[in-house]
Design an enzyme around this catalytic site. Sequence first.
Site, PDB file in Angstrom:
ATOM      1  N   SER A 166       0.857  -1.188   0.000  1.00  0.00           N
ATOM      2  CA  SER A 166       0.000   0.000   0.000  1.00  0.00           C
ATOM      3  C   SER A 166       0.889   1.233   0.000  1.00  0.00           C
ATOM      4  O   SER A 166       2.016   1.211   0.520  1.00  0.00           O
ATOM      5  CB  SER A 166      -0.889   0.024   1.245  1.00  0.00           C
ATOM      6  OG  SER A 166      -1.551   1.273   1.378  1.00  0.00           O
ATOM      7  N   TYR A 216      -0.827   0.088  10.394  1.00  0.00           N
ATOM      8  CA  TYR A 216      -1.146  -0.368   9.042  1.00  0.00           C
ATOM      9  C   TYR A 216       0.018  -0.054   8.101  1.00  0.00           C
ATOM     10  O   TYR A 216       0.480  -0.909   7.339  1.00  0.00           O
ATOM     11  CB  TYR A 216      -2.425   0.303   8.543  1.00  0.00           C
ATOM     12  CG  TYR A 216      -2.839  -0.138   7.158  1.00  0.00           C
ATOM     13  CD1 TYR A 216      -3.402  -1.388   6.952  1.00  0.00           C
ATOM     14  CD2 TYR A 216      -2.646   0.689   6.053  1.00  0.00           C
ATOM     15  CE1 TYR A 216      -3.778  -1.808   5.680  1.00  0.00           C
ATOM     16  CE2 TYR A 216      -3.024   0.285   4.785  1.00  0.00           C
ATOM     17  CZ  TYR A 216      -3.587  -0.970   4.610  1.00  0.00           C
ATOM     18  OH  TYR A 216      -3.943  -1.376   3.350  1.00  0.00           O
TER      19      TYR A 216
END
Length: 250
Positions: free
Chosen positions: A145, A155
């Site tokens: 990501s 994350y």
Amino acid sequence: MARFTDRTVIVTGAAQGIGEEYAKALAAEGAKVIVADLNTERGTDVAKQITAGGGTAIFREVDVSEPESAAAVAEFTLGEFGRIDHLVNNAAIYGAMKLDLLLSVPWDYYKKFMGVNLDGALNMTRAVWKPMRKQGGGSIVNQSSTAAWTYSGFYGLAKAGINSLTQQLAHELGSANIRINAIAPGPIDTEATRSIVPEQFVDEIVKGAAIKRLGTPQDLVGACLYLLSDDAKWVTGQVLNVDGGTVFRA
């Protein structure tokens, strides 16, 4: 095109969203697909949709954070199709992600989160690499990501780890003719994104992108198929941004 005829692929996190699109696109190009996910109902439905459309797919439950579960899905795939050619490590905790700081997130939650979002890719790779080596090689795509290069808490930490894991494993697997790369999506319009990212934040992200819209799961499919295919036979250890120009990096 049918770049994956007679080839078998495991797609984790394939019961919905991006993983579902990967699974359907691979089946459309001839692959036999294992739809691997914890969500039995939705995963089974995806496999049925692929089969109804003329493709080949079987659902298999998996918890990628558990090495035994990862090994079991690999054994299942070999039992059903006799080989494993490709792996897409897409499974992640995202839509139901707890929003917290690295300094305060409950430790048990953090460990489970990293177990899925980082260790899961390693568990699955460890489960498939020997069969791949035995048959002469294969290819793997990890889901990263653009959060790896922005402030995104645990994350982003997991996705930065995915990038490093991809680069390290590329060297460990290269002599076995197994390639491993990663895709780093920008903001993608999925049910999961809509559930955790406030609309005003999404608007700001879009304003900062070169292409002024959210991405879609379909925007990622071409990169995934390319990196898995023989078209990328001399490409390994790379992280490919597919983000509409959200992040620029040297």
